[in-house]
Design a protein around this motif. Structure first.
Motif, short mmCIF file in Angstrom:
data_model
loop_
_atom_site.label_atom_id
_atom_site.label_comp_id
_atom_site.label_asym_id
_atom_site.label_seq_id
_atom_site.Cartn_x
_atom_site.Cartn_y
_atom_site.Cartn_z
N ASN B 67 0.87 -1.18 0.00
CA ASN B 67 0.00 0.00 0.00
C ASN B 67 0.90 1.22 0.00
OD1 ASN B 67 -1.59 2.23 0.78
ND2 ASN B 67 -3.06 0.92 1.80
N LYS B 68 1.10 1.80 -1.18
CA LYS B 68 2.03 2.93 -1.30
C LYS B 68 1.53 4.17 -0.57
CE LYS B 68 2.48 3.05 -5.73
NZ LYS B 68 2.90 3.53 -7.07
N THR B 69 0.24 4.36 -0.57
CA THR B 69 -0.32 5.54 0.08
C THR B 69 -0.03 5.52 1.57
OG1 THR B 69 -2.09 5.62 -1.56
CG2 THR B 69 -2.42 6.86 0.48
N ALA B 70 -0.23 4.35 2.16
CA ALA B 70 -0.01 4.21 3.60
C ALA B 70 1.44 3.87 3.92
CB ALA B 70 -0.93 3.13 4.16
N LYS B 71 2.23 3.59 2.92
CA LYS B 71 3.63 3.19 3.07
C LYS B 71 3.77 1.97 3.96
CE LYS B 71 4.99 7.48 3.91
NZ LYS B 71 5.82 8.65 4.21
N HIS B 72 2.99 0.96 3.63
CA HIS B 72 3.21 -0.29 4.33
C HIS B 72 3.06 -1.48 3.39
CE1 HIS B 72 -1.02 -1.44 4.85
NE2 HIS B 72 -1.27 -0.26 5.35
N PHE B 73 3.72 -2.55 3.75
CA PHE B 73 3.67 -3.78 2.96
C PHE B 73 3.67 -4.97 3.92
CE2 PHE B 73 8.36 -4.71 2.91
CZ PHE B 73 8.81 -3.52 3.43
N SER B 74 3.06 -6.04 3.47
CA SER B 74 2.83 -7.19 4.36
C SER B 74 3.18 -8.50 3.66
CB SER B 74 1.37 -7.25 4.80
OG SER B 74 0.99 -6.08 5.49
N LEU B 75 3.62 -9.43 4.47
CA LEU B 75 3.90 -10.80 3.99
C LEU B 75 2.81 -11.71 4.53
CD1 LEU B 75 5.95 -12.83 2.66
CD2 LEU B 75 6.87 -13.13 4.98
N HIS B 76 2.25 -12.51 3.65
CA HIS B 76 1.21 -13.45 4.04
C HIS B 76 1.68 -14.85 3.69
CE1 HIS B 76 -1.88 -10.12 4.14
NE2 HIS B 76 -0.95 -9.58 3.38
N ILE B 77 1.67 -15.73 4.69
CA ILE B 77 2.01 -17.13 4.45
C ILE B 77 0.78 -17.96 4.81
CG2 ILE B 77 3.58 -19.04 4.96
CD1 ILE B 77 5.59 -16.99 6.02
N THR B 78 0.27 -18.70 3.87
CA THR B 78 -0.90 -19.54 4.12
C THR B 78 -0.46 -20.99 4.33
OG1 THR B 78 -1.23 -19.90 1.76
CG2 THR B 78 -2.41 -18.05 2.76
N GLU B 79 -1.33 -21.75 4.96
CA GLU B 79 -1.09 -23.18 5.20
C GLU B 79 0.33 -23.41 5.73
OE1 GLU B 79 -3.74 -24.02 1.20
OE2 GLU B 79 -2.05 -25.33 1.60
N THR B 80 0.64 -22.74 6.82
CA THR B 80 2.00 -22.79 7.36
C THR B 80 2.42 -24.21 7.71
OG1 THR B 80 1.11 -22.26 9.54
CG2 THR B 80 2.01 -20.43 8.23
N GLN B 81 3.71 -24.43 7.55
CA GLN B 81 4.31 -25.73 7.83
C GLN B 81 5.49 -25.53 8.79
OE1 GLN B 81 5.38 -27.00 3.87
NE2 GLN B 81 3.25 -27.00 3.17
N PRO B 82 5.88 -26.57 9.50
CA PRO B 82 7.00 -26.41 10.45
C PRO B 82 8.26 -25.85 9.80
CG PRO B 82 5.87 -28.49 10.84
CD PRO B 82 5.26 -27.91 9.59
N GLU B 83 8.49 -26.18 8.55
CA GLU B 83 9.70 -25.67 7.88
C GLU B 83 9.62 -24.19 7.55
OE1 GLU B 83 7.90 -28.33 7.06
OE2 GLU B 83 7.66 -28.52 4.88
N ASP B 84 8.47 -23.58 7.79
CA ASP B 84 8.36 -22.13 7.64
C ASP B 84 8.94 -21.41 8.86
OD1 ASP B 84 5.07 -22.45 6.13
OD2 ASP B 84 7.04 -22.35 5.16
N SER B 85 9.20 -22.14 9.92
CA SER B 85 9.76 -21.53 11.13
C SER B 85 11.14 -20.96 10.83
CB SER B 85 9.87 -22.57 12.25
OG SER B 85 8.58 -23.04 12.63
#
Lengths: 114, 113
Positions: B67-85
């Motif tokens: 969101n350039k206007t708000a100057k923020h960005f986000s990471l979304h990880i779905t269906e998390t797995q232990p190896e995402d730790s």
């Protein structure tokens, strides 16, 4: 595989004893970076080379020096390590050609100062 | 110069749940926003990136929104797995700043079984 290699992976030195960390790359990238990363902190850029053009960050202590003898190799010299210099040192590379911006990191060298 | 803030500093989720990490940046001239994953004892690895002319990018279970206007960005990880730790870092690059990145302070993600 093309990659960024750092040696050694672990380095122990004594307070005040000069130490050199090395980085090599097979990516043929023209930019190389050195970062310092302390425990639970973000990587902090110390300096970078664009080809042979050296760029120092304003807050990098004079105790830290770097050499890049050719495209493939870059060295980090710590002239008189203090206890506060114990950290992970990360080397990274990138190309500035076109819009490619990804920085490729090596595995890091963990420096211990006794 | 650029300043990047990242939240939360730690995040614990159950396997299969989604995880969201948020970053804000200060300089509207920033135009490139990568996310790195760092496993214990290893160097950071790029997992996804987004440029300022795009609002969203997805790669399998990973997505980034900007969101350039708000100057923020986000990471979304779905269906998390232990190896995402791992520890995840966001970063921002200023236009005309060479290829120098300013990193956020990192998020320790733990995916529990």
């Amino acid at each position: 595989d093309a990659m960024v290699i750092q040696n050694p992976r672990y380095q122990v030195t004594q307070f005040g004893k000069p130490v050199t960390l090395s980085c090599s790359q097979t990516l043929n990238h023209n930019v190389m970076y050195w970062y310092q990363q302390k425990s639970s902190q973000a990587p902090k850029l110390l300096f970078h080379y664009y080809d042979k053009d050296f760029n120092n960050e304003a807050d990098t202590p004079d105790n830290f020096q770097s050499r890049r003898p050719n495209t493939s190799f870059c060295f980090l010299d710590i002239r008189s390590p203090g206890l506060g210099d114990a950290a992970m040192y990360l080397c990274a590379t990138s190309t500035r050609r076109g819009t490619a911006n990804e920085q490729f990191f090596g595995p890091g060298t963990r420096l211990t100062v006794l | 110069g650029e300043n990047v803030e990242q939240h939360p500093s730690t995040l614990s989720v159950q396997e299969g749940d989604s995880a969201v990490i948020k970053c804000t940046y200060s300089d509207s001239a920033s135009n490139y926003f990568p996310w790195y994953k760092q496993e214990l004892g290893k160097g950071p690895q790029l997992i996804i990136d987004i440029r300022s002319n795009v609002g969203e990018k997805k790669d399998q279970r990973i997505a980034v929104t900007l969101n350039k206007t708000a100057k923020h960005f986000s990471l979304h990880i779905t269906e998390t797995q232990p190896e995402d730790s791992a520890v995840y870092f966001c970063a921002a690059r200023l236009t005309g700043g060479g290829n120098k990145l300013t990193f956020g302070t990192g998020t320790q993600l733990k995916v529990e079984l």
